[in-house]
Design a protein around this motif. Sequence first.
Motif, PDB file in Angstrom:
ATOM      1  N   TRP A  96      25.471  51.735  40.690  1.00  0.00           N
ATOM      2  CA  TRP A  96      25.797  52.041  38.953  1.00  0.00           C
ATOM      3  C   TRP A  96      28.131  52.603  40.037  1.00  0.00           C
ATOM      4  CZ3 TRP A  96      24.091  49.210  36.326  1.00  0.00           C
ATOM      5  CH2 TRP A  96      23.194  48.923  35.931  1.00  0.00           C
ATOM      6  N   LYS A 148      27.569  42.218  38.953  1.00  0.00           N
ATOM      7  CA  LYS A 148      27.080  44.028  36.836  1.00  0.00           C
ATOM      8  C   LYS A 148      27.313  42.735  35.619  1.00  0.00           C
ATOM      9  CE  LYS A 148      29.369  46.855  34.770  1.00  0.00           C
ATOM     10  NZ  LYS A 148      31.426  47.525  34.802  1.00  0.00           N
ATOM     11  N   LYS A 189      29.719  49.384  41.078  1.00  0.00           N
ATOM     12  CA  LYS A 189      30.167  47.851  40.261  1.00  0.00           C
ATOM     13  C   LYS A 189      31.783  48.906  39.621  1.00  0.00           C
ATOM     14  CE  LYS A 189      26.266  46.300  40.723  1.00  0.00           C
ATOM     15  NZ  LYS A 189      25.595  46.762  41.415  1.00  0.00           N
ATOM     16  N   TRP A 200      32.114  49.002  45.791  1.00  0.00           N
ATOM     17  CA  TRP A 200      31.182  47.340  46.090  1.00  0.00           C
ATOM     18  C   TRP A 200      31.100  46.967  47.206  1.00  0.00           C
ATOM     19  CZ3 TRP A 200      27.559  45.068  43.971  1.00  0.00           C
ATOM     20  CH2 TRP A 200      27.254  43.871  44.672  1.00  0.00           C
TER      21      TRP A 200
END
Length: 186
Positions: free
Chosen positions: A10, A99, A13, A19
């Motif tokens: 998570w 996402k 993102k 990322w």
Amino acid sequence: MARPSLKQHWMSKISDDEWEKHRKISVDRLNNTNIVAGLVLTTSAIFVSTQPPLTSFLPYTIRGCYVLALGSFAHALGGLLSGLAVVNIYGSCDRIWAKRVLTSTRFRLCCTLLFMGWPTVSLTLSIMFLMLSLMIACYASGVWWLQFLATVEILSWAWLPPLFAWCALEETLPPKLRTLRRPTGP
């Protein structure tokens, strides 16, 4: 993907830099798995497609060994196929698309994690099938020293998974007992 929780997934993102780090690590791991799957695929293909030079020495074409070698071939092929698909998709997607699409619902998240982990699961099954096939061939040979070596080999590997699991799991002692176990230095 080698993490105890989804926290890092998570966190990746949130920013493009995170990322890129996450995606590079994931794709590199999958590429390594794909290379090993290709090697296991080739090895199992040899056992499936050739006759043993000395059938009395290592009869790996008996039914049980052959079925396990076919299972190894199938899992290596499936792991390689899914690994290449995940590398191509995950390696080319951006943070926003991952996402909004790959993790947009709980079901999609579970499927994405399953797809990312399946190459490793499939490779592990493939290796285990091939090892079991060769072990059965060793015992079916009737050659006592080959059976002895196979037994020594099995015993040398049998203790590794429990030891690894014990080392990899967190200690579950209550905090009070953990402090009693740690020596205090000078």
